[in-house]
Design an enzyme around this catalytic site. Structure first.
Site, PDB file in Angstrom:
ATOM      1  N   ARG A 126     -40.343  21.858  90.380  1.00 39.92           N
ATOM      2  CA  ARG A 126     -40.260  20.634  89.561  1.00 39.92           C
ATOM      3  C   ARG A 126     -41.455  19.695  89.751  1.00 39.92           C
ATOM      4  NH1 ARG A 126     -34.721  20.933  91.205  1.00 39.92           N
ATOM      5  NH2 ARG A 126     -33.553  22.011  89.596  1.00 39.92           N
ATOM      6  N   LYS A 148     -52.561  16.852  79.348  1.00 39.38           N
ATOM      7  CA  LYS A 148     -51.838  17.779  78.463  1.00 39.38           C
ATOM      8  C   LYS A 148     -51.961  19.171  79.059  1.00 39.38           C
ATOM      9  CE  LYS A 148     -51.904  15.692  73.877  1.00 39.38           C
ATOM     10  NZ  LYS A 148     -52.424  15.813  72.504  1.00 39.38           N
ATOM     11  N   GLU A 190     -66.108  19.321  70.652  1.00 41.69           N
ATOM     12  CA  GLU A 190     -65.225  18.245  71.146  1.00 41.69           C
ATOM     13  C   GLU A 190     -66.034  16.999  71.499  1.00 41.69           C
ATOM     14  OE1 GLU A 190     -62.001  18.514  70.858  1.00 41.69           O
ATOM     15  OE2 GLU A 190     -61.276  20.500  71.423  1.00 41.69           O
ATOM     16  N   LYS A 232     -62.145   9.199  75.989  1.00 38.67           N
ATOM     17  CA  LYS A 232     -60.820   9.819  76.139  1.00 38.67           C
ATOM     18  C   LYS A 232     -59.959   9.013  77.107  1.00 38.67           C
ATOM     19  CE  LYS A 232     -58.043  13.844  76.534  1.00 38.67           C
ATOM     20  NZ  LYS A 232     -57.860  15.265  76.404  1.00 38.67           N
ATOM     21  N   GLU A 242     -48.825  10.236  73.704  1.00 40.52           N
ATOM     22  CA  GLU A 242     -49.066  10.411  72.271  1.00 40.52           C
ATOM     23  C   GLU A 242     -47.932   9.855  71.404  1.00 40.52           C
ATOM     24  OE1 GLU A 242     -51.392  13.925  71.354  1.00 40.52           O
ATOM     25  OE2 GLU A 242     -50.406  14.030  69.421  1.00 40.52           O
ATOM     26  N   ARG A 246     -52.989   8.287  70.612  1.00 39.87           N
ATOM     27  CA  ARG A 246     -53.614   9.476  71.196  1.00 39.87           C
ATOM     28  C   ARG A 246     -53.817  10.595  70.181  1.00 39.87           C
ATOM     29  NH1 ARG A 246     -52.633  12.419  77.079  1.00 39.87           N
ATOM     30  NH2 ARG A 246     -54.045  14.148  76.633  1.00 39.87           N
ATOM     31  N   ASN A 250     -56.922  14.440  68.137  1.00 42.90           N
ATOM     32  CA  ASN A 250     -56.697  15.728  67.469  1.00 42.90           C
ATOM     33  C   ASN A 250     -57.416  15.829  66.139  1.00 42.90           C
ATOM     34  OD1 ASN A 250     -55.116  17.374  69.142  1.00 42.90           O
ATOM     35  ND2 ASN A 250     -53.410  15.967  68.849  1.00 42.90           N
ATOM     36  N   HIS A 253     -57.990  19.161  64.540  1.00 47.34           N
ATOM     37  CA  HIS A 253     -57.153  20.142  65.235  1.00 47.34           C
ATOM     38  C   HIS A 253     -56.011  20.675  64.384  1.00 47.34           C
ATOM     39  CE1 HIS A 253     -59.498  18.716  68.573  1.00 47.34           C
ATOM     40  NE2 HIS A 253     -58.841  19.441  69.459  1.00 47.34           N
ATOM     41  N   HIS A 257     -56.027  24.403  64.622  1.00 46.99           N
ATOM     42  CA  HIS A 257     -54.952  25.207  65.224  1.00 46.99           C
ATOM     43  C   HIS A 257     -54.454  26.265  64.244  1.00 46.99           C
ATOM     44  CE1 HIS A 257     -53.860  21.986  68.493  1.00 46.99           C
ATOM     45  NE2 HIS A 257     -54.975  22.631  68.758  1.00 46.99           N
ATOM     46  N   HIS A 270     -61.690  28.006  70.466  1.00 50.20           N
ATOM     47  CA  HIS A 270     -61.004  26.757  70.105  1.00 50.20           C
ATOM     48  C   HIS A 270     -61.993  25.754  69.496  1.00 50.20           C
ATOM     49  CE1 HIS A 270     -58.227  23.396  70.337  1.00 50.20           C
ATOM     50  NE2 HIS A 270     -59.130  22.719  71.008  1.00 50.20           N
TER      51      HIS A 270
HETATM   52  P1  NAD Z   1     -61.835  29.018  78.093  1.00 49.21           P
HETATM   53  O1  NAD Z   1     -61.034  28.417  79.147  1.00 49.21           O
HETATM   54  O2  NAD Z   1     -61.354  30.266  77.455  1.00 49.21           O
HETATM   55  O3  NAD Z   1     -63.316  29.247  78.635  1.00 49.21           O
HETATM   56  C1  NAD Z   1     -64.279  29.794  77.790  1.00 49.21           C
HETATM   57  C2  NAD Z   1     -64.957  31.024  78.406  1.00 49.21           C
HETATM   58  O4  NAD Z   1     -65.947  30.594  79.322  1.00 49.21           O
HETATM   59  C3  NAD Z   1     -64.039  31.937  79.177  1.00 49.21           C
HETATM   60  O5  NAD Z   1     -64.417  33.275  78.956  1.00 49.21           O
HETATM   61  C4  NAD Z   1     -64.295  31.548  80.616  1.00 49.21           C
HETATM   62  O6  NAD Z   1     -64.007  32.574  81.520  1.00 49.21           O
HETATM   63  C5  NAD Z   1     -65.767  31.257  80.574  1.00 49.21           C
HETATM   64  N1  NAD Z   1     -66.274  30.336  81.567  1.00 49.21           N
HETATM   65  C6  NAD Z   1     -65.697  29.206  82.005  1.00 49.21           C
HETATM   66  N2  NAD Z   1     -66.533  28.541  82.782  1.00 49.21           N
HETATM   67  C7  NAD Z   1     -67.650  29.260  82.884  1.00 49.21           C
HETATM   68  C8  NAD Z   1     -68.893  29.090  83.549  1.00 49.21           C
HETATM   69  N3  NAD Z   1     -69.179  27.973  84.216  1.00 49.21           N
HETATM   70  N4  NAD Z   1     -69.819  30.059  83.448  1.00 49.21           N
HETATM   71  C9  NAD Z   1     -69.571  31.188  82.706  1.00 49.21           C
HETATM   72  N5  NAD Z   1     -68.441  31.394  82.025  1.00 49.21           N
HETATM   73  C10 NAD Z   1     -67.483  30.429  82.114  1.00 49.21           C
HETATM   74  O7  NAD Z   1     -62.057  27.982  76.880  1.00 49.21           O
HETATM   75  P2  NAD Z   1     -62.374  26.428  76.821  1.00 49.21           P
HETATM   76  O8  NAD Z   1     -63.203  26.255  75.615  1.00 49.21           O
HETATM   77  O9  NAD Z   1     -62.846  25.904  78.106  1.00 49.21           O
HETATM   78  O10 NAD Z   1     -60.932  25.794  76.580  1.00 49.21           O
HETATM   79  C11 NAD Z   1     -60.198  26.076  75.414  1.00 49.21           C
HETATM   80  C12 NAD Z   1     -58.749  25.812  75.711  1.00 49.21           C
HETATM   81  O11 NAD Z   1     -58.567  24.445  76.033  1.00 49.21           O
HETATM   82  C13 NAD Z   1     -57.844  26.110  74.536  1.00 49.21           C
HETATM   83  O12 NAD Z   1     -56.727  26.833  74.977  1.00 49.21           O
HETATM   84  C14 NAD Z   1     -57.420  24.733  74.056  1.00 49.21           C
HETATM   85  O13 NAD Z   1     -56.158  24.728  73.457  1.00 49.21           O
HETATM   86  C15 NAD Z   1     -57.433  23.958  75.327  1.00 49.21           C
HETATM   87  N6  NAD Z   1     -57.606  22.523  75.149  1.00 49.21           N
HETATM   88  C16 NAD Z   1     -56.740  21.718  75.794  1.00 49.21           C
HETATM   89  C17 NAD Z   1     -56.891  20.353  75.700  1.00 49.21           C
HETATM   90  C18 NAD Z   1     -55.996  19.451  76.495  1.00 49.21           C
HETATM   91  O14 NAD Z   1     -56.017  18.244  76.274  1.00 49.21           O
HETATM   92  N7  NAD Z   1     -55.235  19.971  77.441  1.00 49.21           N
HETATM   93  C19 NAD Z   1     -57.924  19.795  74.930  1.00 49.21           C
HETATM   94  C20 NAD Z   1     -58.786  20.660  74.273  1.00 49.21           C
HETATM   95  C21 NAD Z   1     -58.619  22.045  74.389  1.00 49.21           C
HETATM   96  N1  GLY Z   2     -57.165  17.017  73.239  1.00 48.45           N
HETATM   97  C1  GLY Z   2     -56.261  16.093  72.680  1.00 48.45           C
HETATM   98  C2  GLY Z   2     -55.560  15.251  73.676  1.00 48.45           C
HETATM   99  O1  GLY Z   2     -55.803  15.354  74.863  1.00 48.45           O
HETATM  100  O2  GLY Z   2     -54.739  14.467  73.313  1.00 48.45           O
END
Ligand code: NAD
Ligand code: GLY
Length: 370
Positions: A126, A148, A190, A232, A242, A246, A250, A253, A257, A270
């Site tokens: 939890r 998030k 982003e 942010k 949100e 907030r 998006n 998005h 999405h 993404h």
């Molecule tokens: P990812 O986590 O898939 O990373 C992208 C690629 O880069 C992967 O293959 C990873 O292994 C590689 N990588 C990471 N760091 C590296 C480094 N320093 N050197 C070499 N390779 C490296 O993708 P992302 O773009 O980081 O994140 C996308 C995800 O984030 C999506 O699932 C999206 O929904 C989520 N997201 C969440 C929020 C939130 O607020 N929580 C906001 C935006 C996006």
């Molecule tokens: N990436 C959108 C949020 O964090 O709200």
């Protein structure tokens, strides 16, 4: 620790759990980066098969003075693995190692690892503490900040999750040197997003420095990460869960999405889906009289210069716009089946609106990839 005196620090002020985002090269190797973490017996570094071999050893060394044992778990790499099955691997590791409530999870990687590790931390016993160590530009400017967490469902992106804040975020800018150019571009989507929703002066700065950013110039990246985190943090500080504001984060998005789910997770990155989605959302803003054609063109040009797609991929040969609409109905901003979009004006303000179906269809067809 020298890195600390020079690290930029952005505070995210929340009612129950304020924390700092640290931004500098070299944070990964500096034990002081994790001063906000209580001393605890166990730590689990959750990473993936790409990032682990590059950085896990170094992070484990930095944590050795803080935790008696530092365990590691490598997940498979890719958006298509942001699932229950992969999440369960984190619980398997924690339970088989008898990890207790004091165990600290460290998310070492991009947004996929960060979102899943945060969700695991929210659920395990939890709730156990966790730390974000983002290694992609996208994760440093967005996903590691604001709490998030979650996983995808085949019917919708990020549909299962929790709001759960980290103890701290350590953005080691040096890790961006190993990031493939396509991933860097995805992160720039982003960064660019923050302009139209909040700060057109920052948008102008990105226009001037886009080549430096793509070339991984250290000063340009440091400014981009810091300003993005400031924007942010200000938004999340006002609306952590949100309830309203907030949602502006998006921008692009809702369409994005749909693109990710419609093409199959992992087909487009993404950030790429968000880039095309922002053009669609800006076109919709223009269609509804909120934004000018020149804003849409500036956005489109900048995204192209950032190496990002700006056309909407075809999701269905029969009824393309209909398929977009169907996918967008499961968006988290939808209310009683009505899809709502983040729309922008020329001054750098965003608002959330429903839009007439005909306008949405027209925009999807206008932006359709040939
Ligand atoms: P990812 O986590 O898939 O990373 C992208 C690629 O880069 C992967 O293959 C990873 O292994 C590689 N990588 C990471 N760091 C590296 C480094 N320093 N050197 C070499 N390779 C490296 O993708 P992302 O773009 O980081 O994140 C996308 C995800 O984030 C999506 O699932 C999206 O929904 C989520 N997201 C969440 C929020 C939130 O607020 N929580 C906001 C935006 C996006
Ligand atoms: N990436 C959108 C949020 O964090 O709200």
């Amino acid at each position: 620790m020298t890195v600390h005196t020079s690290a930029a620090r952005v505070n995210i002020a929340l009612a129950d759990c304020s924390y700092d985002i640290l931004i500098a090269p070299g944070l990964l190797d500096a034990p002081a980066s994790f001063d906000a973490v209580p001393l605890g017996a166990s730590a689990l570094i959750v990473t993936n098969a790409t990032v682990g071999p590059l950085y896990a050893e170094r992070l484990a060394a930095a944590l050795a003075s803080r935790h008696a044992r530092v365990l590691r778990l490598e997940l498979p790499d890719g958006e298509q693995f942001k699932t229950w099955e992969t999440l369960n691997k984190i619980f398997d590791a924690l339970l088989s190692q008898q990890a207790d409530r004091g165990t600290v999870l460290y998310a070492l990687g991009g947004g996929v690892v960060g979102d899943m590790t945060g969700f695991a931390a929210a659920c395990y016993m939890r709730g156990v503490p966790f730390v974000q160590v983002p290694t992609t530009l996208l994760a440093q400017v967005d996903s590691s900040v604001g709490g998030k967490t979650g996983i995808n469902h085949p019917l919708g992106k990020n549909m299962i999750g929790a709001f759960y804040q980290p103890l701290t975020v350590a953005c080691d800018l040096a890790t961006l040197k190993t990031l493939p150019p396509r991933q860097l571009s995805a992160g720039l989507a982003e960064v660019i997003k923050y302009g139209p929703i909040a700060d057109m002066a920052f948008f102008g700065w990105i226009e001037q420095h886009i080549d430096a950013l793509r070339a991984c110039d250290a000063h340009a990246l440091a400014h981009a990460v810091r300003r993005s985190c400031e924007i942010k943090a200000a938004v999340v500080g006002q609306d952590e869960r949100e309830a309203g504001l907030r949602a502006i984060l998006n921008f692009g998005h809702t369409f994005g999405h749909a693109i990710e789910a419609g093409l199959g997770y992992g087909a487009w990155l993404h950030g790429e889906a968000v880039a095309a989605g922002m053009v669609l959302a800006a076109e919709l803003s223009r269609e509804l009289g909120l934004a000018s054609a020149s804003l849409v063109e500036r956005l489109r040009d900048l995204l192209i210069r950032a190496g990002l797609p700006v056309q909407a991929p075809v999701l269905s040969a029969q009824d393309n716009a209909g398929r977009y609409l169907e996918l967008m109905r499961v968006d988290k901003k939808a209310r009683q089946g009505e899809i709502r979009f983040v729309l922008v004006d020329d001054a750098g303000h965003a608002t959330v609106h429903a839009a007439p179906g005909a306008a949405v269809r027209a925009v999807i067809e206008r932006c359709r990839a040939q």
